[in-house]
Design an enzyme around this catalytic site. Sequence first.
Site, PDB file in Angstrom:
ATOM      1  CD  GLU A   1       0.650  -1.495   8.169  1.00 13.09           C
ATOM      2  OE1 GLU A   1       0.250  -0.749   9.091  1.00 13.09           O
ATOM      3  OE2 GLU A   1       1.167  -1.071   7.133  1.00 13.09           O
TER       4      GLU A   1
ATOM      5  CG  ASP B   1       0.411  -4.074   1.983  1.00  5.04           C
ATOM      6  OD1 ASP B   1       0.520  -5.013   2.798  1.00  5.04           O
ATOM      7  OD2 ASP B   1       1.248  -3.149   1.877  1.00  5.04           O
TER       8      ASP B   1
ATOM      9  CD  GLU C   1       8.196  -0.314   7.279  1.00  5.68           C
ATOM     10  OE1 GLU C   1       7.255  -1.034   6.913  1.00  5.68           O
ATOM     11  OE2 GLU C   1       8.390   0.833   6.828  1.00  5.68           O
TER      12      GLU C   1
ATOM     13  CE  LYS D   1       3.335  -5.866   3.582  1.00  6.28           C
ATOM     14  NZ  LYS D   1       2.894  -4.702   4.389  1.00  6.28           N
TER      15      LYS D   1
ATOM     16  CG  ASP E   1      -0.347  -0.036   2.518  1.00  7.91           C
ATOM     17  OD1 ASP E   1       0.891  -0.146   2.581  1.00  7.91           O
ATOM     18  OD2 ASP E   1      -1.077   0.053   3.525  1.00  7.91           O
ATOM     19  CB  SER E   2       4.573   1.699  -0.307  1.00 14.80           C
ATOM     20  OG  SER E   2       4.745   0.552  -1.101  1.00 14.80           O
TER      21      SER E   2
END
Length: 283
Positions: A120, A88, A187, A118, A49-50
């Site tokens: 978080e 993401d 990260e 993915k 999602d960057s």
Amino acid sequence: MTKPVRPIGIRDFLRWKEEQKPFTVLTAYDAPTARILHEAGIPMILVGDSLGNVVLGYRDPVPVTMGEMLHHCRAVRRGAPEAFVVGDLPFLSYQVSVEEAVRNAGALVKDGKVDAVKLEGGQARVSVVRHIVDAGIPVMGHLGLTPQSATLLGGLRTQANESETAKKLVEDAQLLESAGAFAVVLECIPREVAAVVTQAIRIPTVGIGAGEDCDGQVLVTHDLLGFGSTFKPKFVRRYADVEQVMSEAIVRFRTDVENRKYPNDDESFHMKADEKRAFDSED
Ligand code: KIV
């Protein structure tokens, strides 16, 4: 060029951890980049999602929608039909309810054509991870600096610096493993903590700013290429200056056009001689 001979799968990542063979993960948001990564032998492509801050012009990944993720996941799949692709889950697509999380993970797989998703977070996401895995969808966790909640974490800064927060991160990684995650991104955490996590779980750790002891390393492709980003975190190594190559080429094109040096005759189409004669005599 080392093109994989058969599709890479989760068992390969687990085996590489056992064999202590470091592997690479890079981001892609479009078809040509995905093709180049796959042909260069990158075994896992992440549609992060960057996407939001790297190519869509947002300040951070928070505004990225499911629609945008699906659009870019499909493009990546078209560019690399055989690659192992992870998509993401964007902010608020998995935090509201387990049902929504499973539905959105399913959409990334069914419509976005990714192999895995993915998300978080640690302890708070264990139930969601378990339900998505139970639905048959592989999940990669993401701990440490989690950009979707960067404001809550005090900005883009290293995490798990103190003994207590470091221990919590190790526990979170173990919880994600127990919930069925197949890998976990670490990260921006101290190398010492990443090394302990890597030893404490059987699934691979994939580090970004987490030191050399992780099982794999992930970077944002644009960062390593020097393309589009002025912000350079300490952990990024620039392997190229694509932004400069692009700028120089674009200025040369503009200068050539302004000086009537582009296009030349070889770069132009011509009529056949008889058609030209008829064309010229028509008036
Ligand atoms: O969104 C992303 O690109 C990521 C990587 C930085 C791990 O999550």
